[in-house]
Structures are given as structure tokens and as C-alpha cells.
Design an enzyme around this catalytic site. Structure first.
Site, PDB file in Angstrom:
ATOM      1  N   GLY A  45      -1.522  11.640   2.418  1.00  0.00           N
ATOM      2  CA  GLY A  45      -0.400  12.359   1.831  1.00  0.00           C
ATOM      3  C   GLY A  45      -0.445  13.831   2.187  1.00  0.00           C
ATOM      4  O   GLY A  45      -1.522  14.440   2.205  1.00  0.00           O
ATOM      5  N   GLN A  46       0.739  14.400   2.404  1.00  0.00           N
ATOM      6  CA  GLN A  46       0.833  15.856   2.627  1.00  0.00           C
ATOM      7  C   GLN A  46       0.363  16.625   1.386  1.00  0.00           C
ATOM      8  O   GLN A  46       0.038  17.795   1.467  1.00  0.00           O
ATOM      9  CB  GLN A  46       2.276  16.238   2.961  1.00  0.00           C
ATOM     10  CG  GLN A  46       2.429  17.722   3.313  1.00  0.00           C
ATOM     11  CD  GLN A  46       3.861  18.194   3.213  1.00  0.00           C
ATOM     12  OE1 GLN A  46       4.757  17.555   3.770  1.00  0.00           O
ATOM     13  NE2 GLN A  46       4.083  19.293   2.497  1.00  0.00           N
ATOM     14  N   MET A  86      -8.825   6.939  -3.894  1.00  0.00           N
ATOM     15  CA  MET A  86      -9.879   6.874  -4.917  1.00  0.00           C
ATOM     16  C   MET A  86      -9.386   6.054  -6.108  1.00  0.00           C
ATOM     17  O   MET A  86      -9.948   6.147  -7.208  1.00  0.00           O
ATOM     18  CB  MET A  86     -10.287   8.279  -5.352  1.00  0.00           C
ATOM     19  CG  MET A  86     -10.909   9.064  -4.198  1.00  0.00           C
ATOM     20  SD  MET A  86     -12.053  10.326  -4.741  1.00  0.00           S
ATOM     21  CE  MET A  86     -10.989  11.360  -5.714  1.00  0.00           C
ATOM     22  N   ALA A 122      -6.781   4.657  -9.186  1.00  0.00           N
ATOM     23  CA  ALA A 122      -5.804   5.184 -10.141  1.00  0.00           C
ATOM     24  C   ALA A 122      -4.476   5.360  -9.408  1.00  0.00           C
ATOM     25  O   ALA A 122      -3.858   6.423  -9.428  1.00  0.00           O
ATOM     26  CB  ALA A 122      -6.283   6.492 -10.777  1.00  0.00           C
ATOM     27  N   HIS A 180       0.532   6.944  -3.780  1.00  0.00           N
ATOM     28  CA  HIS A 180      -0.281   5.994  -2.998  1.00  0.00           C
ATOM     29  C   HIS A 180       0.600   4.855  -2.487  1.00  0.00           C
ATOM     30  O   HIS A 180       0.452   4.404  -1.342  1.00  0.00           O
ATOM     31  CB  HIS A 180      -1.395   5.402  -3.869  1.00  0.00           C
ATOM     32  CG  HIS A 180      -2.366   6.400  -4.426  1.00  0.00           C
ATOM     33  ND1 HIS A 180      -2.425   6.710  -5.754  1.00  0.00           N
ATOM     34  CD2 HIS A 180      -3.318   7.153  -3.819  1.00  0.00           C
ATOM     35  CE1 HIS A 180      -3.387   7.606  -5.963  1.00  0.00           C
ATOM     36  NE2 HIS A 180      -3.939   7.903  -4.811  1.00  0.00           N
ATOM     37  N   HIS A 235      -0.797   5.427  -7.885  1.00  0.00           N
ATOM     38  CA  HIS A 235       0.525   5.777  -8.410  1.00  0.00           C
ATOM     39  C   HIS A 235       1.535   5.695  -7.271  1.00  0.00           C
ATOM     40  O   HIS A 235       1.189   5.249  -6.166  1.00  0.00           O
ATOM     41  CB  HIS A 235       0.489   7.166  -9.062  1.00  0.00           C
ATOM     42  CG  HIS A 235      -0.112   8.231  -8.172  1.00  0.00           C
ATOM     43  ND1 HIS A 235       0.423   8.570  -6.941  1.00  0.00           N
ATOM     44  CD2 HIS A 235      -1.214   9.018  -8.317  1.00  0.00           C
ATOM     45  CE1 HIS A 235      -0.294   9.528  -6.399  1.00  0.00           C
ATOM     46  NE2 HIS A 235      -1.303   9.812  -7.209  1.00  0.00           N
TER      47      HIS A 235
HETATM   48  P1  AMP Z   1      -6.600  10.200  -3.792  1.00  0.00           P
HETATM   49  O1  AMP Z   1      -6.633   8.817  -4.374  1.00  0.00           O
HETATM   50  O2  AMP Z   1      -6.203  11.253  -4.754  1.00  0.00           O
HETATM   51  O3  AMP Z   1      -7.834  10.519  -2.994  1.00  0.00           O
HETATM   52  O4  AMP Z   1      -5.428  10.167  -2.726  1.00  0.00           O
HETATM   53  C1  AMP Z   1      -5.381   9.194  -1.730  1.00  0.00           C
HETATM   54  C2  AMP Z   1      -4.266   9.525  -0.791  1.00  0.00           C
HETATM   55  O5  AMP Z   1      -3.029   9.543  -1.485  1.00  0.00           O
HETATM   56  C3  AMP Z   1      -4.423  10.904  -0.136  1.00  0.00           C
HETATM   57  O6  AMP Z   1      -4.054  10.803   1.223  1.00  0.00           O
HETATM   58  C4  AMP Z   1      -3.437  11.733  -0.902  1.00  0.00           C
HETATM   59  O7  AMP Z   1      -2.928  12.817  -0.164  1.00  0.00           O
HETATM   60  C5  AMP Z   1      -2.342  10.725  -1.180  1.00  0.00           C
HETATM   61  N1  AMP Z   1      -1.523  11.180  -2.296  1.00  0.00           N
HETATM   62  C6  AMP Z   1      -1.948  11.582  -3.517  1.00  0.00           C
HETATM   63  N2  AMP Z   1      -0.910  12.023  -4.252  1.00  0.00           N
HETATM   64  C7  AMP Z   1       0.191  11.908  -3.487  1.00  0.00           C
HETATM   65  C8  AMP Z   1       1.573  12.220  -3.678  1.00  0.00           C
HETATM   66  N3  AMP Z   1       2.039  12.738  -4.815  1.00  0.00           N
HETATM   67  N4  AMP Z   1       2.422  11.985  -2.645  1.00  0.00           N
HETATM   68  C9  AMP Z   1       1.957  11.469  -1.478  1.00  0.00           C
HETATM   69  N5  AMP Z   1       0.676  11.151  -1.235  1.00  0.00           N
HETATM   70  C10 AMP Z   1      -0.194  11.379  -2.220  1.00  0.00           C
END
Ligand code: AMP
Length: 285
Positions: free
Chosen positions: A152-153, A35, A37, A42, A39
Site C-alpha cells: 500500500g502507498q 501483519m 488484522a 488489505h 481491513h
Molecule cells: P500491515 O498489515 O499494516 O503491515 O500492512 C500490510 C500492507 O497493507 C502494507 O503494504 C500496507 O501498506 C497495506 N495497507 C495498510 N493500510 C492500507 C490502506 N489504508 N490502504 C492501502 N493499503 C494499506
């Protein structure tokens, strides 16, 4: 690195690569749904994808259907230019950044519901959340025709849900799970950490402290759900400013509670730090 805006462009990108690269053994296509943002968490997914397949698409889409009516959809952090720079630096081949209308055309009425799993853990606290997640990831997998998709886990319940969905829909994609990336002090990286005030940032460490404490108990041989959950509750009790959403020991495949931790058990916590909901977990190897 290209930036694609439509499903048709993404599908054409994927199909052309497959034809061009059919015989060189590096023709697998990977998808990293995000989504934005972005870091270091990602970034680790993009690196894992790049090491595993020939071509990587990173999607950046704040998916409205996975947010509840009173959640943070409108204020979710957006940093598209910096995200593209990060994706490119990690070796992404394309960024897919559609509009809402592109993924949900006018009159869209088709959703993916994963029964049972979709209502457990985060699905219980956030009604409709997993329906939105399953729907958007299905759309992205169908559009890219990806061979592997990287998650991500950190969002372990989401992984369980998506594995079920991919199996049920017989999608030809393998779900690959990457470890949780943490700050040096233990806090799991999350785009929502940007919401935290300095005081809340400090309180948020309670989640990873609870997880570490449970990991220590597991390492010492403790397996009982009640003991593991009690330990996490004790850790949270040291930080009254935090409101627990759930603390649970579940089977990582079904997300159903288990009495005793066995390999494949997921110990997960979710908590409110001020108005920010954070999650963390550990999986018994
Ligand atoms: P999001 O942008 O929050 O929807 O996350 C996108 C992907 O990044 C998802 O598969 C999350 O599980 C992964 N993700 C988010 N934070 C972390 C993290 N700290 N470590 C590993 N993967 C992550």
C-alpha cells in the site's frame, strides 16, 4: 483456500503451480505481505493481486523484528479467523501464517539492512524498524519466488525501501503499489486505528486533513517545501492533543528531503495520537 505454515510448504505450492501452469499465461505468482488484522486496505491489495496474477499468497505474520522494545508487538491486534475469511472472499489462493520460529529459526543471525533509506522517515523515528521489514519481506519473497508483491502507498517509505532492496538483491519480483484506502471521513485505514478511543479517532482526522490541505496547495501550484510543511504544521496546530513525529517533503526514491515538489515527490506525515502512532501521505503524480 489453503493455510500453509512452513516455508517448505509455501515453496512447494509455488513451484508446483509454476510447473502445472507453465503454458497458460496465468502462471504468475503474487504475494501480499500483511501483519493481519485485515481491513479494506488489505482487501484492496488482494484484489489488485488477483486481477494481476494467476495465484495469490497472503502472508499473515506479526513480525517481531520490526517492532522496537517499547512498541506494540505483544498487543498488536490479532484476528486470524476473520483474516482468513477476508482473504478467501477476496480470492487469495493461500494464506501463509508461519510461527516466529519458522521464519527466524533458532540462532537466526542474518538481517537485511538497506543503508541510508533504512534510517529515514519512519526509520529515523523507529530505529531498526526498516531492518526488520526488509528482512521479513526478503524472506517472504525468497520463499514464494513471487513475480509480483503488492504493497500500500500508505506505507510509502516502506515501498521506497523495498524497491531498493529488490533492486540490490536482484530479486525477480516487481513491487506493485496500491492507493491508500480511506474511511469516508478521510482517515487512512490502519490496523492500529483499533487502538483509538472515540476522542482519539476524531483527533486522528488531523493527519488526513493536513494531507488534503497540502494536496490543495499542490493543486494550486505551490511547490516549496517550506510552504507545504508550514501548511501541515498549521493544520496540526488546531489539534494540540496530537504530537507530530515528522512532516517531510522527500524524493520518493531516496527519501532525502527536497526543496521543491516535483513529480515523484512524497509528502509524508507521522504523528502520535495518544499512544498510537499513525502515518499518512500524498505523492505528487
Ligand atoms: P500491515 O498489515 O499494516 O503491515 O500492512 C500490510 C500492507 O497493507 C502494507 O503494504 C500496507 O501498506 C497495506 N495497507 C495498510 N493500510 C492500507 C490502506 N489504508 N490502504 C492501502 N493499503 C494499506
Amino acid at each position: 483456500m489453503e493455510i500453509l505454515r512452513t516455508v517448505a510448504e509455501l515453496r512447494q505450492w509455488s513451484r508446483t503451480l509454476r510447473i502445472d501452469a507453465r503454458n497458460d499465461g496465468r502462471n504468475l505468482i503474487g504475494l501480499v505481505p500483511t501483519m493481519g488484522a485485515l481491513h479494506a486496505g488489505h482487501a484492496s491489495l488482494i484484489r489488485a493481486a488477483k486481477a494481476s496474477v494467476g495465484f495469490v499468497a497472503v502472508s499473515i505474520f506479526v513480525n517481531p523484528t520490526q517492532f522496537g522494545p517499547n512498541e506494540d508487538y505483544s498487543r498488536y491486534p490479532r484476528s486470524f479467523e476473520a483474516d482468513c475469511a477476508l482473504a478467501q472472499a477476496e480470492g487469495a489462493d493461500v494464506v501463509f501464517a508461519p510461527t516466529v520460529e519458522e521464519l527466524y529459526p533458532a540462532g537466526a543471525a542474518t538481517f537485511v539492512e538497506v543503508e541510508g533509506l533504512g534510517n529515514r522517515l519512519d526509520g529515523a523515528s523507529r530505529p531498526g524498524h526498516f531492518r526488520g521489514v526488509a528482512t521479513v519481506v526478503a524472506k517472504l519473497l525468497i520463499a514464494t519466488e513471487a513475480d509480483r508483491a503488492f504493497f500500500g502507498q500508505k506505507d510509502a517509505a516502506q515501498v521506497a525501501l523495498l524497491r531498493r532492496m529488490v533492486a540490490d538483491l536482484r530479486l525477480p519480483a516487481e513491487i506493485v503499489v496500491c492507493p491508500i484506502v480511506r474511511e469516508p471521513d478521510g482517515l487512512a485505514l490502519s490496523s492500529r486505528n483499533l487502538y483509538l478511543s472515540p476522542a482519539e479517532r476524531n483527533q486522528a482526522l488531523t493527519l488526513s486533513r493536513a494531507i488534503r490541505q497540502v494536496e490543495a496547495l499542490l493543486a494550486s501550484g505551490e511547490r516549496h517545501s517550506s510552504a507545504l510543511i508550514a501548511s501541515a504544521r498549521q493544520t496540526f496546530a488546531t489539534e494540540p492533543a496530537i504530537r507530530i513525529d515528522y512532516i517531510a517533503l522527500v524524493d520518493w526514491t531516496t527519501l532525502e528531503p527536497v526543496e521543491d515538489a516535483t513529480p515523484g515527490s512524497l509528502f509524508a506525515v507521522a504523528a502520535w495520537v495518544g499512544s498510537t502512532r499513525l502515518i499518512d501521505n500524498t505523492i505528487l503524480g
